[in-house]
Design a protein around this motif. Structure first.
Motif, PDB file in Angstrom:
ATOM      1  N   GLN A  54       1.111  -1.129   0.064  1.00 38.91           N
ATOM      2  CA  GLN A  54       0.218  -0.225  -0.137  1.00 38.91           C
ATOM      3  C   GLN A  54       0.846   1.254   0.073  1.00 38.91           C
ATOM      4  O   GLN A  54       0.524   2.201  -0.671  1.00 38.91           O
ATOM      5  N   ALA A  55       1.897   1.237   0.764  1.00 35.12           N
ATOM      6  CA  ALA A  55       2.955   2.345   0.689  1.00 35.12           C
ATOM      7  C   ALA A  55       3.548   2.662  -0.412  1.00 35.12           C
ATOM      8  O   ALA A  55       3.635   3.563  -1.099  1.00 35.12           O
ATOM      9  N   MET A  56       3.858   1.573  -1.285  1.00 31.62           N
ATOM     10  CA  MET A  56       4.408   1.667  -2.561  1.00 31.62           C
ATOM     11  C   MET A  56       3.287   2.096  -3.494  1.00 31.62           C
ATOM     12  O   MET A  56       3.659   3.040  -4.596  1.00 31.62           O
ATOM     13  N   PHE A  57       2.184   1.633  -3.564  1.00 32.13           N
ATOM     14  CA  PHE A  57       1.216   2.134  -4.351  1.00 32.13           C
ATOM     15  C   PHE A  57       0.472   3.635  -4.131  1.00 32.13           C
ATOM     16  O   PHE A  57       0.372   4.167  -5.004  1.00 32.13           O
ATOM     17  N   GLU A  58       0.861   4.030  -2.735  1.00 29.59           N
ATOM     18  CA  GLU A  58       0.706   5.490  -2.743  1.00 29.59           C
ATOM     19  C   GLU A  58       1.903   6.177  -3.043  1.00 29.59           C
ATOM     20  O   GLU A  58       1.334   7.302  -3.781  1.00 29.59           O
ATOM     21  N   LEU A  59       3.185   5.619  -3.162  1.00 24.54           N
ATOM     22  CA  LEU A  59       3.913   6.703  -3.895  1.00 24.54           C
ATOM     23  C   LEU A  59       3.975   6.720  -5.177  1.00 24.54           C
ATOM     24  O   LEU A  59       4.295   7.588  -5.760  1.00 24.54           O
ATOM     25  N   ALA A  60       3.339   5.920  -5.676  1.00 24.29           N
ATOM     26  CA  ALA A  60       3.236   5.714  -7.265  1.00 24.29           C
ATOM     27  C   ALA A  60       2.328   6.592  -7.749  1.00 24.29           C
ATOM     28  O   ALA A  60       2.202   7.073  -8.863  1.00 24.29           O
ATOM     29  N   LYS A  61       1.319   7.284  -6.798  1.00 24.58           N
ATOM     30  CA  LYS A  61       0.497   8.432  -7.232  1.00 24.58           C
ATOM     31  C   LYS A  61       1.373   9.630  -7.369  1.00 24.58           C
ATOM     32  O   LYS A  61       0.692  10.781  -7.907  1.00 24.58           O
ATOM     33  N   THR A  62       2.585  10.062  -6.885  1.00 25.00           N
ATOM     34  CA  THR A  62       3.338  11.073  -6.992  1.00 25.00           C
ATOM     35  C   THR A  62       3.655  11.260  -8.344  1.00 25.00           C
ATOM     36  O   THR A  62       4.247  10.392  -9.133  1.00 25.00           O
ATOM     37  N   SER A  63       4.139  12.549  -8.756  1.00 18.51           N
ATOM     38  CA  SER A  63       4.638  12.716 -10.027  1.00 18.51           C
ATOM     39  C   SER A  63       6.355  12.529 -10.114  1.00 18.51           C
ATOM     40  O   SER A  63       7.028  13.713 -10.204  1.00 18.51           O
ATOM     41  N   ASP A  64       6.702  11.549  -9.933  1.00 16.15           N
ATOM     42  CA  ASP A  64       8.106  11.401  -9.895  1.00 16.15           C
ATOM     43  C   ASP A  64       8.435  10.209 -10.848  1.00 16.15           C
ATOM     44  O   ASP A  64       8.129   8.984 -10.662  1.00 16.15           O
ATOM     45  N   LYS A  65       9.284  10.567 -11.731  1.00 18.64           N
ATOM     46  CA  LYS A  65       9.640   9.651 -12.848  1.00 18.64           C
ATOM     47  C   LYS A  65      10.705   8.292 -12.167  1.00 18.64           C
ATOM     48  O   LYS A  65      10.252   7.118 -12.555  1.00 18.64           O
ATOM     49  N   THR A  66      11.361   8.556 -11.470  1.00 18.45           N
ATOM     50  CA  THR A  66      12.285   7.426 -10.718  1.00 18.45           C
ATOM     51  C   THR A  66      11.168   6.338  -9.935  1.00 18.45           C
ATOM     52  O   THR A  66      11.419   5.155 -10.221  1.00 18.45           O
ATOM     53  N   ILE A  67      10.273   6.859  -9.251  1.00 20.90           N
ATOM     54  CA  ILE A  67       9.330   6.203  -8.514  1.00 20.90           C
ATOM     55  C   ILE A  67       8.533   5.148  -9.372  1.00 20.90           C
ATOM     56  O   ILE A  67       8.179   4.092  -9.135  1.00 20.90           O
ATOM     57  N   LEU A  68       8.003   5.824 -10.643  1.00 16.99           N
ATOM     58  CA  LEU A  68       7.017   5.119 -11.311  1.00 16.99           C
ATOM     59  C   LEU A  68       7.769   4.072 -12.022  1.00 16.99           C
ATOM     60  O   LEU A  68       7.305   2.800 -12.100  1.00 16.99           O
ATOM     61  N   TYR A  69       9.008   4.304 -12.528  1.00 15.29           N
ATOM     62  CA  TYR A  69      10.047   3.397 -12.976  1.00 15.29           C
ATOM     63  C   TYR A  69      10.122   2.200 -12.008  1.00 15.29           C
ATOM     64  O   TYR A  69      10.088   1.025 -12.340  1.00 15.29           O
ATOM     65  N   SER A  70      10.694   2.578 -10.750  1.00 20.07           N
ATOM     66  CA  SER A  70      10.979   1.572  -9.727  1.00 20.07           C
ATOM     67  C   SER A  70       9.791   0.534  -9.399  1.00 20.07           C
ATOM     68  O   SER A  70       9.901  -0.474  -9.317  1.00 20.07           O
ATOM     69  N   VAL A  71       8.627   1.404  -9.257  1.00 18.53           N
ATOM     70  CA  VAL A  71       7.474   0.551  -8.958  1.00 18.53           C
ATOM     71  C   VAL A  71       7.065  -0.426 -10.094  1.00 18.53           C
ATOM     72  O   VAL A  71       6.863  -1.649  -9.686  1.00 18.53           O
ATOM     73  N   ALA A  72       7.058   0.037 -11.152  1.00 15.71           N
ATOM     74  CA  ALA A  72       6.819  -0.814 -12.152  1.00 15.71           C
ATOM     75  C   ALA A  72       7.898  -1.909 -12.337  1.00 15.71           C
ATOM     76  O   ALA A  72       7.387  -3.163 -12.485  1.00 15.71           O
ATOM     77  N   SER A  73       9.161  -1.712 -12.088  1.00 19.14           N
ATOM     78  CA  SER A  73      10.013  -2.741 -12.100  1.00 19.14           C
ATOM     79  C   SER A  73       9.920  -3.714 -11.151  1.00 19.14           C
ATOM     80  O   SER A  73      10.054  -5.068 -11.270  1.00 19.14           O
ATOM     81  N   ALA A  74       9.491  -3.325  -9.811  1.00 20.81           N
ATOM     82  CA  ALA A  74       9.175  -4.247  -8.831  1.00 20.81           C
ATOM     83  C   ALA A  74       8.032  -4.972  -9.278  1.00 20.81           C
ATOM     84  O   ALA A  74       8.148  -6.414  -8.761  1.00 20.81           O
TER      85      ALA A  74
END
Length: 936
Positions: free
Chosen positions: A561-581
């Motif tokens: 849930q913490a990762m999904f919540e971070l995925a809502k932020t406009s951060d390029k690195t986070i989006l790539y990292s979440v998708a990779s995980a």
């Protein structure tokens, strides 16, 4: 008598100058009859219109001027002459519109301005006198009323909101935009912006955007009136909505200057020569100035970077003109480097958002990729080297920190250039020194630089030999969580990117789970800032390559849930990292299939053979997918897809598409995916991104389309957007499963409505579907035939069967004789519908193959009642189509089959079959080919 239109035109001009308008009309008329050139035709019509004006034949003048305008919408002479004629005819509102267009094209022409004033006064008189001519002025009055409400501080809030929305809508319409523009609207909109009321500013800026869209002359005039300095100042404010709205306004203006954007109004300003290069350079210079100004907010800086990213590099490398890129490198490269060299933890840092520096790195990369030759790249490198050298000062550690941060920023952009900068004298030595520094800020910058330098280890031998040791030391010594987490990610990156996790496993004493638990702990700790927590996500993106880690991770609900919540932020690195995980957790990455023979050979030669981890087997993967679905992964992915393209890169889109495809594997889960917005999210992924990503997303759409109700899965117009991705899978380069599921989806769609069938035809899917009807693979042949069965309801498809010179009908007839029962059902259904709809196909069917009669008889005697019924319908269609054809059929054994079936006693189970047989016999009796009881 002359036959050259140009000579006739010259002759007409001489007569006109001599005031002999009758002879001038004759010359122009003769030229119009002989001429075939469109441009000359427009000139001839407008010249004849001038003659008719002089002769006071105003209806003819208006007609000829209109013909000229139809050929060239920006013919200012024709517009003015039509305005004059319409005024004389009493059509003042139409005359006013033409005069307005003239004034828009040539705003400094006093004659046009005077005409507008005169017509305006005349119209006003008629309006005041109770006349019916209110169309134009009612709009003017509405505009005036809107501004009065908006500029009145005492107006009710609801009235203000309504007026603001109405103004925005009016600005998006060409006629409305023109009325606002002509009625001092830009000045009034500027007053709204100066009120400093956020709602009014948004309304004004959005109205201006609508007015500029697709109209170069108006966009240029608005740019000059507002001033680029003001526009950039408004974009710099620390208000996301206003900053974005102003950014969109500037993008709209830029599109007009570049000749891009909506096409509907292009060509209307051909009579005006606008120097757009000067304006574009002025805009570029102001955007570059924004990058280094302390007065600009983080949002504003991001907008400036995004505009530069979008408009400076070439969109098509076949276009040899990269002058805009060269201009930015010469005038702004150092400014971009200053942005990537900022350190948020230091007091002198410019205002930044989480994405600013990464967006600047993307711009550096795009500019570098846009260079055409080595001298241009060398110039880029020299500017970078000289600027970074000027910042390295062993006596001033703060200044040096900025230099290392710049190298780190370049490594996130053009990596090859970053590697060269790493090789500069003093850079690596300074990084090592910073790692050993007691100051935490020094360690923080050094660790991040090491992480970015380790992206391609084959190019960074120093990092391979020294990186692990440096990072281990920092991890063990530091008590600062921010540094600790970065050091851990560096170790993860060094381990996985190097093809071995030796350093990582040695450090973790054989347990990546231990490191993963620490990352999950950081991830769930909301007291840590988001910028630091994103490193925890990046660490997990590497650690989830381990099967034990990924299995534990999906069971940790708070971490997910913490990762999904971070995925809502406009951060390029986070989006790539979440998708990779998520790709790792769903095993949706590509794997090399091991050839059994080579495995045995490797074992025989005592080489190491990698074995599949037990938790990477299908059962475990399915459990992880179910767990992610239950945790709400689809909603998180749908939210990620909505991110701006500058943040959600093509690589990230591909990863998201891979995850979606893995989630869609089980048909039982597809309803859940649709309900949580997965269907909608997949459409943009199927049309934008990497080729692999588009294929994966299209395949996921095909899986949903194959079994879902299209009206529920893709409501409204969205369903038509899904057709193209499905058709893209009908390709020999795609695998059989992709072909099959795309055909199932298209079959489902083609059974819904004729509009969908038409869309499939327009996407040129028919030839591909026909090819699959020839396939040796039974399921593909069956799916393609079923799809065609649905498509033949469409008249255009029927016409293609009727057309000469093709074997489409022959193919369908032969498929009716296939042994595969499902293929027979579909083919017989298609043939039944075709012969019912097109009588020509009834006679054509008897000519395409000598086996037609045998196939038809087999259909009529088939054990499967569905096939038998369709066969009898085909027989009825043939008999009904033509008496001669019916006679031919009666002379065969088919009559005995029909008689046998028609004489059977009524039976509810097969009554539909008996009825069709009886209808066939009745039609034959009507022709007089058989007599009642003749075969009793």
């Amino acid at each position: 008598q002359m036959e050259d239109p140009i000579q006739l035109k010259e002759e007409g001009n001489k007569y006109f100058q001599a005031s002999d308008y009758e002879k001038a009309v004759q010359s122009y008329t003769q030229a119009i009859k002989l001429n075939k050139d469109k441009a000359l035709q427009a000139v001839l019509y407008r010249n004849r219109a001038a003659c008719f004006l002089k002769k006071e034949e105003y209806a003819k003048a208006a007609s000829d001027a209109s013909r000229a305008i139809d050929i060239n919408a920006s013919d200012i002479k024709a517009l003015y002459r039509r305005s004059q004629a319409l005024e004389k005819l009493g059509k003042l509102d139409q005359a006013f519109k033409d005069a307005q267009k003239c004034a828009t094209i040539e705003p400094r022409n006093k004659n046009f301005q005077e005409t507008l004033r005169r017509l305006g006064a005349n119209i006003q008189e008629k309006v005041n006198a109770g006349g019916a001519l209110r169309i134009q002025f009612s709009t003017d009055m509405r505009v005036q009323k809107m501004f009065e409400i908006l500029l009145d501080e005492n107006s009710e809030k609801e009235k203000r909101e309504k007026a603001a929305n109405n103004l925005i809508v009016l600005g998006r319409e060409e006629a409305g935009a023109e009325r606002i523009f002509q009625n001092n609207g830009v000045s009034l909109l500027l007053q709204l912006i100066e009120t400093k009321n956020a709602e009014l500013i948004l309304a004004a800026v959005r109205t201006l955007s609508g007015m500029c869209t697709g109209h170069k002359a108006r966009a240029t005039a608005i740019l000059h009136y507002l001033g680029i300095d003001n526009i950039c100042m408004w974009m710099s404010v620390d208000n996301e909505e206003i900053s974005l709205a102003v950014c969109n306004l500037l993008q709209t203006i830029t599109d007009c200057l570049l000749g891009q954007g909506p096409e509907e109004h292009h060509g209307k300003e051909e009579a005006v020569v606008l120097d757009t290069k000067k304006d574009l350079r002025m805009i570029t210079m102001r955007l570059l100035d924004m990058l280094v100004s302390k007065k600009v907010s983080g949002q504003g800086r991001d907008r400036a970077l995004n505009l530069l990213n979008k408009n400076i590099p070439r969109k098509d490398l076949k276009d040899h003109d990269n002058s805009r890129t060269i201009f930015v490198i010469d005038n702004g490269l150092k400014k971009i480097l200053k942005v990537v060299g900022q350190i948020p933890e230091m007091p002198d840092c410019l205002p930044l958002t989480e994405n600013t520096q990464l967006t600047a790195s993307v711009l550096l990369n795009k500019l570098y990729d846009d260079l055409r030759c080595d001298p241009e790249r060398d110039n880029y490198r020299v500017i970078c080297e000289e600027y970074i050298k000027s910042k390295i000062d062993p006596q001033n550690m703060d200044k040096t920190l900025h230099a290392i941060q710049m190298v780190s920023g370049v490594l996130q952009g053009p990596f090859d250039l970053g590697n060269k900068l790493l090789g500069m004298k003093g850079v690596m030595e300074m990084m090592v020194a910073l790692c050993g520094s007691e100051r935490e800020i020094d360690q923080l910058v050094a660790v991040e630089a090491l992480i970015h330098a380790s992206t391609k280890l084959s190019r960074a031998t120093f990092i391979i030999s020294n990186g692990v040791t440096l990072l281990k030391e920092i991890y063990k010594k530091t008590k600062n969580e921010k540094i600790k987490i970065r050091a851990l990610v560096g170790l993860c990156k060094l381990g996985s990117a190097g093809g071995t996790d030796y350093g990582l496993r040695q450090f973790a004493e054989g347990s990546t789970e231990k490191l993963a638990r620490q990352c999950r702990k950081w991830l769930c700790n909301t007291s840590i800032d988001a910028r630091t927590r994103k490193w925890a996500v990046e660490g997990l993106a590497y650690l989830t390559l381990d099967a034990d880690v990924k299995d534990d991770f999906v069971e940790d609900e708070p971490a997910l849930q913490a990762m999904f919540e971070l995925a809502k932020t406009s951060d390029k690195t986070i989006l790539y990292s979440v998708a990779s995980a998520l790709v790792n957790c769903t095993n949706s990455y590509d794997t090399k299939e091991l050839v059994p023979e080579l495995v045995q050979l490797a074992k025989f030669s005592k080489q190491h053979v990698p074995e599949e981890h037990p938790k990477d087997k299908k059962d475990f993967v399915v459990k992880r997918v179910k767990r992610l679905l239950k945790a709400g992964v689809v909603s998180a992915l749908a939210c990620m897809v909505k991110a701006d393209s500058a943040i959600l890169t093509d690589q990230s889109k591909e990863l998201v598409a891979r995850v979606f495809l893995a989630l869609c594997e089980d048909p039982k889960d597809r309803g859940t995916i649709v309900a949580q917005g997965g269907g909608k999210a997949l459409i943009p992924l199927a049309v934008e991104g990497t080729e692999v990503g588009k294929i994966k997303a299209s395949h996921a759409l095909a899986k949903i389309a194959a079994i879902s109700n299209p009206d529920m899965a893709f409501p409204g117009e969205r369903v038509y957007e899904v057709v193209r991705p499905l058709v893209s899978l009908l390709n020999t380069e795609r695998d059989g499963l992709q072909n099959y599921e795309a055909l199932l989806g298209l079959t489902n769609f083609s059974g819904r409505s004729d509009k969908l069938r038409m869309k499939i035809v327009k996407e040129r899917a028919l030839p591909d579907i026909e090819n699959y009807m020839f396939e040796n693979h039974d399921q593909l042949r069956q799916a393609a035939t079923e799809c065609m069965c649905n498509l033949v309801v469409n008249k255009e498809v029927q016409e293609r069967f009727v057309a000469d010179g093709n074997d489409r009908l022959k193919l369908v007839v032969l498929l009716c004789g296939e042994e595969d029962e499902k293929v027979q059902v579909a083919a017989a259904g298609a043939l039944a519908m075709l012969t019912a709809a097109q009588k020509k196909l009834c006679s054509k069917m008897t000519e395409v193959t000598t086996q037609w009669l045998e196939i038809l008889q087999r259909l009529c005697l088939h054990d499967n009642m569905e096939v038998q019924h369709r066969g009898l319908v085909i027989a009825f269609n043939l008999i009904s189509a033509d008496k001669e054809l019916a006679k031919k059929l009666v002379e065969t054994e088919l009559l005995e089959i029909l008689t046998y079936l028609g004489k059977q006693e009524d039976d509810p189970k097969k009554q539909h079959i008996i009825n069709v047989a009886r209808d066939c016999l009745t039609r034959c009796m009507d022709y007089g080919l058989i007599k009642p009881l003749s075969r009793a």
